[in-house]
Design an enzyme around this catalytic site. Sequence first.
Site, PDB file in Angstrom:
ATOM      1  N   THR A   1       0.804  -1.214   0.000  1.00  0.00           N
ATOM      2  CA  THR A   1       0.000   0.000   0.000  1.00  0.00           C
ATOM      3  C   THR A   1       0.841   1.269   0.000  1.00  0.00           C
ATOM      4  OG1 THR A   1      -1.511   1.287   1.373  1.00  0.00           O
ATOM      5  CG2 THR A   1      -0.120  -0.262   2.518  1.00  0.00           C
TER       6      THR A   1
ATOM      7  N   TYR B   1      -1.933   0.421  10.008  1.00  0.00           N
ATOM      8  CA  TYR B   1      -2.180  -0.273   8.736  1.00  0.00           C
ATOM      9  C   TYR B   1      -0.923  -0.265   7.869  1.00  0.00           C
ATOM     10  CZ  TYR B   1      -3.725  -0.951   3.953  1.00  0.00           C
ATOM     11  OH  TYR B   1      -3.824  -1.386   2.660  1.00  0.00           O
TER      12      TYR B   1
HETATM   13  N1  UFG Z   1     -12.632  10.727   2.767  1.00  0.00           N
HETATM   14  C1  UFG Z   1     -13.589  11.676   3.095  1.00  0.00           C
HETATM   15  N2  UFG Z   1     -14.860  11.236   3.363  1.00  0.00           N
HETATM   16  C2  UFG Z   1     -15.212   9.926   3.322  1.00  0.00           C
HETATM   17  C3  UFG Z   1     -14.229   8.966   2.973  1.00  0.00           C
HETATM   18  C4  UFG Z   1     -12.947   9.408   2.702  1.00  0.00           C
HETATM   19  O1  UFG Z   1     -13.311  12.873   3.157  1.00  0.00           O
HETATM   20  O2  UFG Z   1     -16.368   9.604   3.606  1.00  0.00           O
HETATM   21  C5  UFG Z   1     -11.268  11.185   2.462  1.00  0.00           C
HETATM   22  C6  UFG Z   1     -10.242  10.621   3.408  1.00  0.00           C
HETATM   23  O3  UFG Z   1     -10.145  11.390   4.592  1.00  0.00           O
HETATM   24  C7  UFG Z   1      -8.989  10.697   2.538  1.00  0.00           C
HETATM   25  C8  UFG Z   1      -9.519  10.454   1.130  1.00  0.00           C
HETATM   26  O4  UFG Z   1     -10.919  10.724   1.196  1.00  0.00           O
HETATM   27  O5  UFG Z   1      -8.451  11.981   2.580  1.00  0.00           O
HETATM   28  C9  UFG Z   1      -9.345   9.034   0.660  1.00  0.00           C
HETATM   29  O6  UFG Z   1      -9.825   8.174   1.687  1.00  0.00           O
HETATM   30  P1  UFG Z   1     -10.068   6.614   1.448  1.00  0.00           P
HETATM   31  O7  UFG Z   1     -10.633   6.062   2.713  1.00  0.00           O
HETATM   32  O8  UFG Z   1     -10.815   6.413   0.191  1.00  0.00           O
HETATM   33  O9  UFG Z   1      -8.624   6.064   1.184  1.00  0.00           O
HETATM   34  P2  UFG Z   1      -7.287   6.228   2.039  1.00  0.00           P
HETATM   35  O10 UFG Z   1      -6.434   7.220   1.330  1.00  0.00           O
HETATM   36  O11 UFG Z   1      -7.521   6.423   3.469  1.00  0.00           O
HETATM   37  O12 UFG Z   1      -6.694   4.774   1.970  1.00  0.00           O
HETATM   38  C10 UFG Z   1      -6.710   4.071   0.786  1.00  0.00           C
HETATM   39  C11 UFG Z   1      -6.812   2.598   1.087  1.00  0.00           C
HETATM   40  C12 UFG Z   1      -5.583   2.138   1.726  1.00  0.00           C
HETATM   41  C13 UFG Z   1      -4.368   2.600   0.965  1.00  0.00           C
HETATM   42  C14 UFG Z   1      -4.395   4.070   0.726  1.00  0.00           C
HETATM   43  C15 UFG Z   1      -3.238   4.498  -0.088  1.00  0.00           C
HETATM   44  O13 UFG Z   1      -7.932   2.331   1.916  1.00  0.00           O
HETATM   45  O14 UFG Z   1      -5.615   0.748   1.754  1.00  0.00           O
HETATM   46  O15 UFG Z   1      -5.575   4.384   0.070  1.00  0.00           O
HETATM   47  O16 UFG Z   1      -3.209   5.881  -0.260  1.00  0.00           O
HETATM   48  F1  UFG Z   1      -3.268   2.340   1.655  1.00  0.00           F
END
Ligand code: UFG
Length: 329
Positions: free
Chosen positions: A117, A141
């Site tokens: 990741t 994670y």
């Molecule tokens: N976000 C919101 N509202 C929501 C959901 C997400 O504002 O309801 C934001 C999060 O705070 C973040 C962005 O959207 O800033 C992306 O969030 P995601 O949950 O879609 O993804 P993440 O970046 O947290 O994590 C994902 C995967 C991980 C991976 C990562 C790599 O879940 O497994 O991308 O960047 F490691």
Amino acid sequence: MTVLVTGGAGYIGSHMVLDLVDRGEDVVVLDNLSTGFAAAVPDGVPLVKGDMGDMALVRETIARHRVDAIAHFAARIVVPESVADPLGYYLNNTSKSRSLIQAAVDAGIRDFIFSSTAAVYGNPATNPVTEETPPNPVSPYGRSKLMTEWMLEDTARATGLRYAILRYFNVAGADPRGRAGQSTPQATHLIKVACQAALGRRDGMDVFGTDFPTPDGSCLRDYIHVSDLARAHLLALDHLREGGENLLLNCAYGKGYSVLDVVETVKRVSGKDFQVRRGPRRAGDPAAIVATGEKIRRTLGWRPAHENLEEIVRHALAWESRLGEPAVA
Ligand code: UFG
């Protein structure tokens, strides 16, 4: 010979299974169905319901299906959940991966593909990152995955095991033919959540933080289509089978979109307006993480077919509509 896909009933794993089956490979799925769905496994592909940390079960599965390669997707993947339950993440993503790797080595399996990741980079000092950027995860994670990377690297030095470590950036979208997609109703991924809001399956959505040091204050991410990612795995598998060197590759397009960009794109593509609440930051979120994606193109000849945020959203929306889920609280 057969490819063992752990987590093959889950979102990304199920796309890899489809691609393997499409090209005539034998596949066996190992999944404990904690977040995956038996229905995501295509007809004719055996599904072993169980845990990748169960070494006896893994050994038996390898022997029975004459497994010669493993693609290891099974994991817990929610960053804020890992902050609240670090030991659960180290158990599932690190300890159980160790058991799986041990079973692979004991059985003489040579080729091992691992879902890692972008979270291993944490909050990088500069973007875009490359594979040379030192890892510095900021969430349990990311740490749980990085430790598994290290186990694979050390094991490959000591045994005949060879690996392809693929560091995924933000995976989204669905199979363009509508055969698979992100099915978990409680999924926390941004594009999934925004699509649910657009379809009236949830009461609007929250943006987690608008005070980050980014152009519009929301987080920047590199969104990649799940089918392009599945294709990268096939290329990595072919590379290992042909005797290629061990791989550590970022899977990304090299373009960052903000959370607000994504929300606007979902509204535009769906033609639906929905409430967007600007809320506080979420635990463990880095401000920006984007990769060049140059090495995977050069090393594997990877050529993405869906490098377009609107197309990713279109496919995610199509899948979400098909799901017909109950409303999310
Ligand atoms: N976000 C919101 N509202 C929501 C959901 C997400 O504002 O309801 C934001 C999060 O705070 C973040 C962005 O959207 O800033 C992306 O969030 P995601 O949950 O879609 O993804 P993440 O970046 O947290 O994590 C994902 C995967 C991980 C991976 C990562 C790599 O879940 O497994 O991308 O960047 F490691």
